[in-house]
Scaffold this active site. Structure first.
Site, PDB file in Angstrom:
ATOM      1  N   GLY A  15      -1.538  21.085  51.344  1.00  0.00           N
ATOM      2  CA  GLY A  15      -2.322  20.639  50.195  1.00  0.00           C
ATOM      3  C   GLY A  15      -1.845  19.294  49.697  1.00  0.00           C
ATOM      4  O   GLY A  15      -0.647  19.035  49.683  1.00  0.00           O
ATOM      5  N   ARG A  76      -4.308  21.331  57.570  1.00  0.00           N
ATOM      6  CA  ARG A  76      -3.494  22.465  57.997  1.00  0.00           C
ATOM      7  C   ARG A  76      -3.789  22.677  59.475  1.00  0.00           C
ATOM      8  O   ARG A  76      -4.940  22.617  59.880  1.00  0.00           O
ATOM      9  CB  ARG A  76      -3.854  23.721  57.190  1.00  0.00           C
ATOM     10  CG  ARG A  76      -3.533  23.581  55.715  1.00  0.00           C
ATOM     11  CD  ARG A  76      -3.982  24.776  54.887  1.00  0.00           C
ATOM     12  NE  ARG A  76      -4.178  24.403  53.508  1.00  0.00           N
ATOM     13  CZ  ARG A  76      -3.200  24.335  52.603  1.00  0.00           C
ATOM     14  NH1 ARG A  76      -1.962  24.631  52.947  1.00  0.00           N
ATOM     15  NH2 ARG A  76      -3.444  23.978  51.364  1.00  0.00           N
ATOM     16  N   ASP A 107       6.161  24.333  52.033  1.00  0.00           N
ATOM     17  CA  ASP A 107       6.732  25.374  52.882  1.00  0.00           C
ATOM     18  C   ASP A 107       6.268  25.348  54.333  1.00  0.00           C
ATOM     19  O   ASP A 107       7.069  25.301  55.264  1.00  0.00           O
ATOM     20  CB  ASP A 107       6.301  26.737  52.317  1.00  0.00           C
ATOM     21  CG  ASP A 107       7.459  27.409  51.616  1.00  0.00           C
ATOM     22  OD1 ASP A 107       8.457  26.710  51.350  1.00  0.00           O
ATOM     23  OD2 ASP A 107       7.348  28.610  51.330  1.00  0.00           O
ATOM     24  N   THR A 130       4.074  19.111  46.615  1.00  0.00           N
ATOM     25  CA  THR A 130       3.128  20.188  46.285  1.00  0.00           C
ATOM     26  C   THR A 130       3.143  20.355  44.779  1.00  0.00           C
ATOM     27  O   THR A 130       4.203  20.262  44.157  1.00  0.00           O
ATOM     28  CB  THR A 130       3.504  21.527  46.942  1.00  0.00           C
ATOM     29  OG1 THR A 130       2.835  22.577  46.241  1.00  0.00           O
ATOM     30  CG2 THR A 130       4.990  21.802  46.877  1.00  0.00           C
ATOM     31  N   ASP A 132       2.770  22.983  43.163  1.00  0.00           N
ATOM     32  CA  ASP A 132       3.192  24.318  42.754  1.00  0.00           C
ATOM     33  C   ASP A 132       4.664  24.440  42.378  1.00  0.00           C
ATOM     34  O   ASP A 132       5.070  25.398  41.733  1.00  0.00           O
ATOM     35  CB  ASP A 132       2.880  25.335  43.862  1.00  0.00           C
ATOM     36  CG  ASP A 132       1.401  25.563  44.024  1.00  0.00           C
ATOM     37  OD1 ASP A 132       0.665  25.388  43.033  1.00  0.00           O
ATOM     38  OD2 ASP A 132       0.966  25.918  45.135  1.00  0.00           O
ATOM     39  N   ASP A 134       7.125  25.216  44.183  1.00  0.00           N
ATOM     40  CA  ASP A 134       7.637  26.480  44.709  1.00  0.00           C
ATOM     41  C   ASP A 134       8.615  26.291  45.862  1.00  0.00           C
ATOM     42  O   ASP A 134       8.661  27.104  46.789  1.00  0.00           O
ATOM     43  CB  ASP A 134       6.469  27.362  45.149  1.00  0.00           C
ATOM     44  CG  ASP A 134       5.592  26.676  46.193  1.00  0.00           C
ATOM     45  OD1 ASP A 134       5.762  25.446  46.390  1.00  0.00           O
ATOM     46  OD2 ASP A 134       4.749  27.346  46.805  1.00  0.00           O
ATOM     47  N   ARG A 159      -9.295  23.676  23.952  1.00  0.00           N
ATOM     48  CA  ARG A 159      -8.908  24.162  22.631  1.00  0.00           C
ATOM     49  C   ARG A 159      -9.805  23.566  21.533  1.00  0.00           C
ATOM     50  O   ARG A 159     -10.059  24.216  20.515  1.00  0.00           O
ATOM     51  CB  ARG A 159      -7.434  23.863  22.329  1.00  0.00           C
ATOM     52  CG  ARG A 159      -6.940  24.615  21.079  1.00  0.00           C
ATOM     53  CD  ARG A 159      -5.466  24.396  20.798  1.00  0.00           C
ATOM     54  NE  ARG A 159      -4.568  25.142  21.641  1.00  0.00           N
ATOM     55  CZ  ARG A 159      -4.275  26.435  21.471  1.00  0.00           C
ATOM     56  NH1 ARG A 159      -4.829  27.120  20.495  1.00  0.00           N
ATOM     57  NH2 ARG A 159      -3.436  27.030  22.283  1.00  0.00           N
ATOM     58  N   ARG A 176      -0.432  30.625  43.125  1.00  0.00           N
ATOM     59  CA  ARG A 176      -0.736  31.906  43.757  1.00  0.00           C
ATOM     60  C   ARG A 176       0.499  32.804  43.798  1.00  0.00           C
ATOM     61  O   ARG A 176       0.416  33.998  43.557  1.00  0.00           O
ATOM     62  CB  ARG A 176      -1.258  31.661  45.171  1.00  0.00           C
ATOM     63  CG  ARG A 176      -2.279  32.659  45.657  1.00  0.00           C
ATOM     64  CD  ARG A 176      -2.883  32.237  46.987  1.00  0.00           C
ATOM     65  NE  ARG A 176      -3.705  31.049  46.885  1.00  0.00           N
ATOM     66  CZ  ARG A 176      -4.993  31.074  46.530  1.00  0.00           C
ATOM     67  NH1 ARG A 176      -5.582  32.209  46.247  1.00  0.00           N
ATOM     68  NH2 ARG A 176      -5.685  29.958  46.446  1.00  0.00           N
ATOM     69  N   SER A 220      -8.372  31.305  16.892  1.00  0.00           N
ATOM     70  CA  SER A 220      -8.733  31.141  18.299  1.00  0.00           C
ATOM     71  C   SER A 220      -7.489  31.349  19.142  1.00  0.00           C
ATOM     72  O   SER A 220      -6.378  31.238  18.646  1.00  0.00           O
ATOM     73  CB  SER A 220      -9.305  29.742  18.546  1.00  0.00           C
ATOM     74  OG  SER A 220      -8.313  28.779  18.290  1.00  0.00           O
ATOM     75  N   ARG A 261      -5.184  19.101  41.318  1.00  0.00           N
ATOM     76  CA  ARG A 261      -4.423  18.475  42.404  1.00  0.00           C
ATOM     77  C   ARG A 261      -4.473  16.959  42.372  1.00  0.00           C
ATOM     78  O   ARG A 261      -3.684  16.301  43.057  1.00  0.00           O
ATOM     79  CB  ARG A 261      -5.021  18.875  43.755  1.00  0.00           C
ATOM     80  CG  ARG A 261      -4.743  20.255  44.175  1.00  0.00           C
ATOM     81  CD  ARG A 261      -5.016  20.397  45.670  1.00  0.00           C
ATOM     82  NE  ARG A 261      -4.731  21.748  46.068  1.00  0.00           N
ATOM     83  CZ  ARG A 261      -3.492  22.240  46.179  1.00  0.00           C
ATOM     84  NH1 ARG A 261      -2.453  21.461  45.957  1.00  0.00           N
ATOM     85  NH2 ARG A 261      -3.318  23.488  46.512  1.00  0.00           N
TER      86      ARG A 261
END
Lengths: 328, 328, 328, 328
Positions: A15, A76, A107, A130, A132, A134, A159, A176, A220, A261
């Site tokens: 990604g 990929r 990864d 990335t 994420d 992660d 908001r 994810r 709210s 992204r």
């Protein structure tokens, strides 16, 4: 520094993430600075197996430090998971005279790189890119900081509407397997609840928390939900659940999606990318291989690729507590 | 100017839009300038029927010109559609000594206001506030220009990913009945196709157009789809259709959702809101009623509410042609 | 936790910085969470000496996490530097029943707080809020990350013009004593040179560097100059020097000024502010005093105020090297 | 349409403005759509006299619709003001087989184009690109709308600091001869006063106005000053004057400078540029010459270049009145 490396290839895979272009620029310029030739590989491992290469010099990467995405494009690749695919790639590298590779990705990218290194003893260094966050071995992956700002700005906008209409919003953000984005954005946007893959809050607590929030005078509410939230319900199912179990709530859903992204990288990501690119090239020059460069305690350090892949990036549990206090 | 109006109420109703706060500010300050009292009504017609009022002076509206949403909050009201509801509202207005109302909102808001005016001969002036730009009698509704910028920035971010991965994206934007947002954003973001409620392009043409786009060398594509597109398929169904009917496409979907409504208003919307607020108050002072203020040929003009409601806001067909040429 | 603290005051002092409101919010909410009363003090030490106080509860700080500036306002106070001034302040605190203070600001703020603590044995904890990042004991002050993004975005805009016209721009950024902003923004915006207070590059090297930059094919250049650059020339004098000593350069100057201080805080600054506020209040509850909370290796830690004031915040010299390599 | 035009050249000249790239893209794509060849001319009239040309096709302009500046670069040319210079340019055009020119720029650009057209009977059409909006025959020049948003965002940031410190700010914005930016930004940012080239407010009135503003309870003030303000004092002199003539004011100055020219164009400017490019090319195809395309009452219309140059772009005096009312 010893300098047996004469030509370095660089690719982006997986990604895309903001800061990848800044990292490409840094790799190319660091090569130029050290009189090493540099070759861009298009579409990650796909282009590697096709020999889709382009010579790059210092001027090839001008005006890209502030661009989202990746000028080398990304993909990929299934074929690179086969021995035949990797052999193809190796041949192209040898033909082109490339001595080492800088791999920008996550990864999957690093796993491919590690196997490739083992099979062909070909020097590789990874740069974690990335949104994420992660990856083990770096406190920040490239793109993470930018994504946080992008998401927080989007939540700020939502908001406006939530407050104007006294509504409850479930907002799905990327993540994810890990809740880094959800957790930071939840605190940063002042969300009432944050649902992440690492913790099963349970629906009852959610409903309880929303009730308390309303009783405390809030008109709210925003709930940030990571894609892979442990409760296992989509934001649409969460809406239905609240619609059925709570009265007088006007519940809405927003899935932020792919815009998370993109965008111009933050200053943090540009600086980090610049530092990582320098370290990646100079590590290869020093004969190092099979490492990932990462940010640890504000310094750029090396972590073996294997550790980076197998290690687990942990969320900051302090943030969960801060979030709970802030939702008072 | 004759000045029999002593006290003016102002409310926002329907979906919120950027610029509503700037319009409230303008109404309040124009009242202050002319020594007219001003009363804010909370939650649109709901608050009107409940007497949820607040006295406002020039300082009550400081630092809101650049805020999204509406500080008076908004709501949709069923009860105001009944005679009893409107009678309740009238009584509160009389009790509070309010002589006239400025109504900021869209179609529904104006319809309510017109009926109210007819029944009680109560002076009302409307200010068009909705991101959809679907009101006759003004080239721009408040919030439209801001929404265009918000959406274009989001699409720019998605294009980073689209370009990096050679993908096709269907992006759904607001516009259930009108294609103004889709059309302008489509041209402004360089989309390959634009699907709107006013024209049935047909699925075949869409597929044809995407094929041509790819043949001409484009590696990624963006299709902007208005919520109420005439083809009648959701973005998810469009994705499925392309997946089935075209090879080698990596198709993704993004529904931009509620973030389109929020955010700091653009300079254009702030200036427009300021001008409209002045005109609304001064028109009431001149004894005018049952009109909407609007922007026509860069001047602020009055249009009877009835016309504003019944008239049809037309899309600029020239833009469709421009879009087709740009997709070359 | 022992809990002798019943009421906490919070103030902002010195130059304002994005994230101050998020920190105020965090202090107020953390107090509410622990059932401690919270009092806002207006205009820093000025308001402290005047007893300009306001009770605050969890709802007082809603919708401010994303606002620049400080709702408590800020000021620099001469009178608080006198014993009489501080005595006045102390009396107001005692009268109001306030047991401890959270001080959000920079060096000057902390110095005042430390003296006050020594004289009256009054518990204080500092939160570092300043865009300059010039405080020892924290890798990031509140507002620093936001300012970097603000400045980088402004430089990106100027580069559009620089590239279009083949110009050289000297851009002055904040940083009278430290070069953190200049250094990070210089790397993040891809500047050709960075002039900072910590290093005297010398005018000759600057000219040399610009010549090399042009020879390498660059048609436009950006030089980032910290206010307090060691060369000791203003950006206007630098322009004159280059005008006289280099031919065929179209040199322009831009002083970014006060806009660098404002704007919605980045996600990073919002999260940091939230964490720091929790730590500040809970440290007071634990009986700690005369400390500053800071970010060290991504954890919130305490540093004695005296160290925070006397210690020297060092720039990252690695960044200077990265900058030189990137300018290849 | 008759179609004797086979090859069109396009150039940008004068100060750059957001939207110029979108206009270049539109010219190039419209040519492609009509099977006309298109040639980009670098650095305006400079490149025209040097024959610095580049063939452009539909793909040459991908991914530039959202970029500030101009990929064709711009310059101001003295030599083109001479007959010899223009003859050189003409020869290059003939050699290259170019039949007509689209000129994107402002007053100076159009003057050059008109003379060139007269001397060589060479077809030219102008597109107004300048942030100043000082061209007759169009309600909006390319870049004006974007600049308004850029400036309003910067002023919003400065107001954070102004409000936090109860300060008065003089903010200088672009506009040497016309006050369009100052006037719109003044209203859009809620400034207390606006100083423009078209009206001499007088220093006394300014001081009076600021006094009234403070008495009405305002604690901070923003005054927007156009570069070419009629009072004839720079923002620094204004500060000195107020420092001397008013007590208890903390006055600051900010000169926004070149960042006003850059940045991604707003949706409005992108759409306008796309429409103008189509009209420019198709007008040339219809045999029209010596016109400028412009936006009049939301339609794209032609105005003779001579009128565009000699006519006077008038400010909207209604805005001055709105500003005065809003400053209540």
């Amino acid at each position: 520094m010893s300098n047996k490396i004469k030509k370095i290839g660089v690719l982006t895979s997986g990604g895309d993430a903001p800061g990848m272009n800044a990292a490409i620029r840094s790799v190319v310029r660091t090569c130029a600075y050290h009189n090493i030739e540099c070759v861009g590989v298009y579409r990650g491992y796909e282009g590697l197996m096709e020999g889709d290469f382009k010579e790059m010099n210092a001027r090839s990467v001008k005006d890209i430090i502030n661009k989202g995405g990746t000028i080398l494009k990304s993909a990929r690749s299934k074929e690179f998971r086969t021995k035949e695919g990797r052999k193809l790639a190796y041949n192209h590298l040898i033909n082109k005279g490339i001595d080492a590779l800088v791999l920008i990705g996550g990864d999957g990218t690093f796993t491919g790189g590690m196997i490739f290194n083992e099979e062909f003893n070909f020097p590789v260094i990874g740069i974690p890119g990335t949104i994420d966050n992660d990856i083990y071995g770096t406190s920040h992956t490239l793109g993470f900081d930018t994504a946080l700002n992008t998401v927080v700005e989007a939540v700020d906008k939502i908001r406006d509407t939530a407050s104007s209409h006294n509504r409850l919003f479930f907002i799905e953000v990327m993540g994810r397997d890990v809740g880094h984005i959800a957790l930071n954005v939840g605190v940063g946007s002042g969300a009432e609840e944050i649902l992440i893959p690492e913790e099963d809050l349970g629906l009852d607590r959610l409903v309880e928390s929303l009730r308390r929030s309303r009783q405390s005078g809030k008109s709210s509410s925003i709930v940030i939900v990571a894609e892979g939230d442990k409760i296992g319900k989509s934001v649409f199912e969460l809406k239905d659940y609240v619609d059925e179990n709570m009265e007088n709530y006007d519940v809405r859903v927003s899935v932020l999606g792919h815009m998370q992204r993109g965008g111009a990288p933050s200053c943090f990501d540009r600086v980090l990318a610049s530092r990582m690119g320098v370290k990646a090239v100079e590590s290869l020059m020093e004969g190092k291989t099979n490492y990932m460069v990462g940010l640890l305690n504000n310094e750029i350090e090396l972590t073996p690729l294997e550790k980076a892949i197998k290690g687990k990036s942990k969320i900051n549990l302090e943030l969960l507590r801060v979030s709970e206090i802030m939702a008072t």
